[in-house]
Design a protein around this motif. Sequence first.
Motif, PDB file in Angstrom:
ATOM      1  N   ARG A 110       0.871  -1.212   0.122  1.00 55.28           N
ATOM      2  CA  ARG A 110       0.010  -0.038  -0.148  1.00 55.28           C
ATOM      3  C   ARG A 110       0.947   1.326   0.130  1.00 55.28           C
ATOM      4  O   ARG A 110       0.348   2.342  -0.336  1.00 55.28           O
ATOM      5  N   GLY A 111       2.126   1.222   0.579  1.00 50.64           N
ATOM      6  CA  GLY A 111       3.066   2.173   0.487  1.00 50.64           C
ATOM      7  C   GLY A 111       4.357   1.648   0.655  1.00 50.64           C
ATOM      8  O   GLY A 111       4.641   0.391   0.628  1.00 50.64           O
ATOM      9  N   SER A 112       5.381   2.525   0.370  1.00 51.79           N
ATOM     10  CA  SER A 112       6.716   1.983   0.442  1.00 51.79           C
ATOM     11  C   SER A 112       7.202   1.569   1.629  1.00 51.79           C
ATOM     12  O   SER A 112       6.759   1.873   2.764  1.00 51.79           O
ATOM     13  N   HIS A 129       6.250   1.031   7.969  1.00 53.83           N
ATOM     14  CA  HIS A 129       6.140   2.221   7.142  1.00 53.83           C
ATOM     15  C   HIS A 129       5.571   3.254   8.012  1.00 53.83           C
ATOM     16  O   HIS A 129       4.382   3.094   8.392  1.00 53.83           O
ATOM     17  N   ASP A 158      10.824   3.804  -1.008  1.00 57.03           N
ATOM     18  CA  ASP A 158      10.232   4.495  -1.958  1.00 57.03           C
ATOM     19  C   ASP A 158       9.730   3.568  -3.209  1.00 57.03           C
ATOM     20  O   ASP A 158       9.531   3.809  -4.479  1.00 57.03           O
ATOM     21  N   ALA A 164       6.985   0.593  -3.820  1.00 52.60           N
ATOM     22  CA  ALA A 164       5.731  -0.154  -3.350  1.00 52.60           C
ATOM     23  C   ALA A 164       5.466  -1.490  -3.580  1.00 52.60           C
ATOM     24  O   ALA A 164       4.405  -1.632  -4.024  1.00 52.60           O
TER      25      ALA A 164
END
Length: 334
Positions: free
Chosen positions: A11-13, A38, A324, A326
Amino acid sequence: MFRRERSIPLRGSAAALCNNLSVLQLPARNLTHFGVVHGPSAQLLSAAPEGVPLAQRQLHAKEGAGVSPPLITQIHWCVLPFRVLLVLTSHRGIQMYESDGSVMVYWHALDAGDASLVQAAFARGIAASGHYVCVGTWSGQVLVFDIPTKGPNIVLSEELARHQTPISDIATEPAQGQDCVADTVTADDSGLLCVWRSGPKFKLLTQIPGFGVPCSSVQLWQGTIAAGYGNGQVRLYEASTGTVHVQIDAHARAICALDLAPEVGKLLSAAEDTFVHIWKLSRSPEDGYIEVEHCHGECVPDTQLCGARFCDPSGSSFAVTGYDVAEILRFSSI
């Protein structure tokens, strides 16, 4: 040789933290769990062998006192003889969950009263040894928790105070019932390694001094310590004596993660130079010294790597995370 497999989307890095990937394989269910940190949350993902994501769960750090949500520093599955716990550390405390993250069974708040105004309190470095879970802290103390066979009656049984700087990582291996066997090693930001025998009272066996750079990741295999440092070196020590056997100039920049495939003695190293290397460890039959053979090197271009783990005990597949980026990148042997 290894080839790139289907990646697992996040969902994110991943946060730019060392050892920022945990893997739990469940062969009976043909599943692999992945955990990535994260900011104030951690992502848990389950994937089938071909990399198809089957389930996701998000965990958040328990807030405690304070106005801003605390940052999570690490997530790690602790495989005990009788149960598996998911342990999450943050700037506020230590959270222990059932292995799927569904139920929190224990919360330990950090006492930040010892932290100075210029030093943040946090926990970091997680490992299981027998029926104990060891967790490092910013003060250099290692907290030892006694884990029951089931239920939430977890007890802080001991505090190990031999480090003067923040704990960076902890590694363990089964002692197999032998006396005076080193089965736990703790590392800190000064590069100091402390070697212990676990038990109702942990016993310090030896200390391996640092040499001016942090030890960011550490592993233990058949009485051999593998330590990765901020200058890109990997050093192999005899755990019982602290004698250095091998020094490898493995990477051009700081090492962010080490892992071991215990069945075959393969060592994985990942660093900020975008490279992942796999090494084969063995003992010389003549003198018993450790020998090292380079098996594979993999470049992940334009990526600040922050986590890397084997996905099986035979070392035939591994996964990496990057800041950075994902997704979890997966590789398997051809």
